[in-house]
Write an enzyme that holds these catalytic residues in place. Structure first.
Site, PDB file in Angstrom:
ATOM      1  N   GLY A   1      73.296 -16.403  22.314  1.00 51.66           N
ATOM      2  CA  GLY A   1      73.287 -17.205  23.556  1.00 51.66           C
ATOM      3  C   GLY A   1      74.178 -18.493  23.768  1.00 51.66           C
TER       4      GLY A   1
ATOM      5  N   TYR B   1      78.975  -9.147  15.559  1.00 53.02           N
ATOM      6  CA  TYR B   1      77.550  -9.544  15.253  1.00 53.02           C
ATOM      7  C   TYR B   1      77.343 -11.013  15.171  1.00 53.02           C
ATOM      8  CZ  TYR B   1      73.308 -10.167  12.614  1.00 53.02           C
ATOM      9  OH  TYR B   1      72.249 -10.540  12.090  1.00 53.02           O
ATOM     10  N   VAL B   2      76.387 -11.490  15.787  1.00 53.89           N
ATOM     11  CA  VAL B   2      76.102 -12.849  15.753  1.00 53.89           C
ATOM     12  C   VAL B   2      74.594 -13.191  15.185  1.00 53.89           C
ATOM     13  CG1 VAL B   2      75.817 -14.985  16.986  1.00 53.89           C
ATOM     14  CG2 VAL B   2      77.628 -13.564  17.335  1.00 53.89           C
TER      15      VAL B   2
ATOM     16  N   GLY C   1      77.557 -18.446  23.145  1.00 54.33           N
ATOM     17  CA  GLY C   1      78.996 -17.989  23.486  1.00 54.33           C
ATOM     18  C   GLY C   1      79.846 -17.687  22.050  1.00 54.33           C
ATOM     19  N   ILE C   2      79.068 -17.470  21.159  1.00 55.27           N
ATOM     20  CA  ILE C   2      79.785 -17.176  19.990  1.00 55.27           C
ATOM     21  C   ILE C   2      80.159 -15.887  20.093  1.00 55.27           C
ATOM     22  CG2 ILE C   2      79.557 -17.025  17.264  1.00 55.27           C
ATOM     23  CD1 ILE C   2      77.675 -19.451  17.264  1.00 55.27           C
TER      24      ILE C   2
ATOM     25  N   TYR D   1      79.199  -5.915  27.204  1.00 57.63           N
ATOM     26  CA  TYR D   1      80.342  -5.305  27.312  1.00 57.63           C
ATOM     27  C   TYR D   1      80.903  -5.053  28.790  1.00 57.63           C
ATOM     28  CZ  TYR D   1      80.376  -5.167  22.136  1.00 57.63           C
ATOM     29  OH  TYR D   1      80.179  -5.602  20.856  1.00 57.63           O
TER      30      TYR D   1
ATOM     31  N   GLU E   1      82.920   9.654  31.585  1.00 65.32           N
ATOM     32  CA  GLU E   1      83.840  10.971  31.516  1.00 65.32           C
ATOM     33  C   GLU E   1      83.343  11.812  30.513  1.00 65.32           C
ATOM     34  OE1 GLU E   1      87.749   9.340  30.466  1.00 65.32           O
ATOM     35  OE2 GLU E   1      87.483   8.027  32.128  1.00 65.32           O
TER      36      GLU E   1
END
Lengths: 242, 173
Positions: free
Chosen positions: B101, B94-95, B103-104, B139, B151
């Site tokens: 936006g 979480y940020v 890069g954290i 992700y 799957e």
């Protein structure tokens, strides 16, 4: 009961409490943990019905009692796994993989299990189901089922337990051993202060899904919309670059 | 923006607890949060912790309008695959919205992967909500596979009375 893990195979699920995990839970205040245990079939009574001997194939299948609990003429015991059990656990992991024709997917060895499950900070814990000598398999095995689990955490609800594997050798199924293993893990998880027992199952594995649902679990993916994601191989290597 | 990723300390648990709630609000399930910073302190900083945590911190001059310098976290624990071995599970990433936006999130994720690699983990796993397109895209861009979509894997859970009932059916000691 089992589920596989790899592509187009079921995911195994199980859990159980072992001394290291009891010590882990003990590190938190105000938690009482169960002593070391050795269990027999409920009430210590023999199960009714017929069990295949180690020297012959059964002439009829083992029947289940209406309660779904054991109804075979067999004792079994469940206990915490120790490092000496890794040989049998590795064997059963392979059996499962060979049966599913995906033996090449298994990279974990007996030595890996010994190192990863029985070191100072184990990655998993296990329980094994054992039958007496007179019920051993034709190959001479008395360890005929296992459950493997580890502790996890929910940032919303706290301590949880994850069942990675649940397996019973084919000739011992239908006698309640799988259910007993799973229940034992649930019990041990509660004793360690866990309030969730989690695992995964493939959506096409209807018989397993139906069994678990009948035991009172719910499908988190269906109900809440969570998808399982995985990063491995090159993608993981790339991510791990400092 | 300057930021650093470091291991969380017990003193960070109040900030982590705050952000856990913010994440639950984002996931539209704030009523699901039952634990507080006290459980995090107990379970993450005992002898055999149930989880590990990283936090992302910005300098004072870049603190949030409420005055927070701890603006993101990643909570994870180790798992095991009997076929592939050691793995790490990312429970939360979480940020705070005002710090996205920059890069954290990627910094936190990569640090978890690096920590896992040091422990010889061969997998990093997590779950994401089906409607959470920004996160799914994030992700996927990092190479994660959606095992539910590809799957058919489903998460299954026992809790509450159903877990009690299952446990009560265990063989007697």
């Amino acid at each position: 009961m089992r589920l596989r893990e790899e592509e187009r195979v079921g995911k195994r699920v199980c859990f159980v409490q072992t001394p290291p995990s009891w010590r882990r839970a003990l590190s938190a205040p105000s938690l009482q943990l169960p002593p070391a245990f050795r269990v027999t079939e409920p009430c210590g009574s023999k199960l009714r019905g017929r069990v295949p001997s180690s020297r012959s194939k059964p002439s009829r299948p083992i029947s289940s009692s209406p309660s779904g609990y054991p109804s075979a003429d067999m004792d079994f015991s469940i206990r915490a796994a120790n490092v000496e059990d890794c040989k049998d656990i590795a064997r059963m992991i392979r059996e499962l993989a060979e049966y599913e024709k995906v033996a090449e997917h298994v990279r974990v060895t007996q030595r890996d299990l010994e190192q990863d499950g029985f070191s100072k900070n184990p990655f998993f814990h296990g329980i094994v189901a054992e039958v007496p000598e007179q019920h051993r398999t034709k190959e001479g095995h008395t360890k005929i089922g296992y459950a493997l689990y580890f502790y996890s955490y929910s940032s919303w609800t706290g301590r949880a337990i994850y069942m990675e594997d649940l397996y019973v050798m084919p000739e011992f199924r239908g006698t309640g051993i799988g259910k007993a293993l799973m229940s034992k893990v649930a019990q041990l998880g509660l004793a360690a202060g866990c309030n969730q027992l989690n695992f995964t199952v493939l959506d096409w594995n209807k018989s397993s899904l139906d069994f678990y649902l009948s035991q009172g679990c719910f499908d988190v993916t269906d109900k809440m919309g969570y998808h399982c994601m995985r990063c491995e191989g090159e993608a993981l290597e790339h991510l791990a670059q400092p | 923006m300057d930021f650093r990723v470091r291991a969380a300390t017990k003193e960070d648990c109040k900030d982590i607890s705050r952000m856990i709630m913010e994440l639950a609000v984002y996931e539209k399930m704030p009523d699901q949060v039952e634990i507080s910073h006290k459980e995090l302190e107990r379970d993450g900083f005992c002898q055999n912790p149930f989880f590990e945590c990283l936090v992302a911190e910005v300098p004072e001059e870049q603190k949030s309008k409420e005055g927070f310098t701890v603006v993101g976290y990643a909570l994870y624990f180790y798992t095991y695959s009997t076929w592939r071995g050691r793995a790490v599970y990312l429970e939360d990433l979480y940020v705070m919205p005002a710090f996205r936006g920059k890069g954290i999130g990627k910094g936190l994720l990569c640090k978890v992967a690096e920590v896992g690699r040091k422990k010889e983990c061969v997998r990093l796993q997590l779950s994401v909500l089906d409607w959470n397109t920004p996160s799914r895209d994030f992700y996927a861009a990092k190479g994660a596979q959606d095992l539910t979509a590809s799957e058919g894997w489903h998460f299954i859970r026992f809790d509450g009375q159903n877990l009690d009932k299952l446990a009560n059916e265990a063989p007697k000691d």
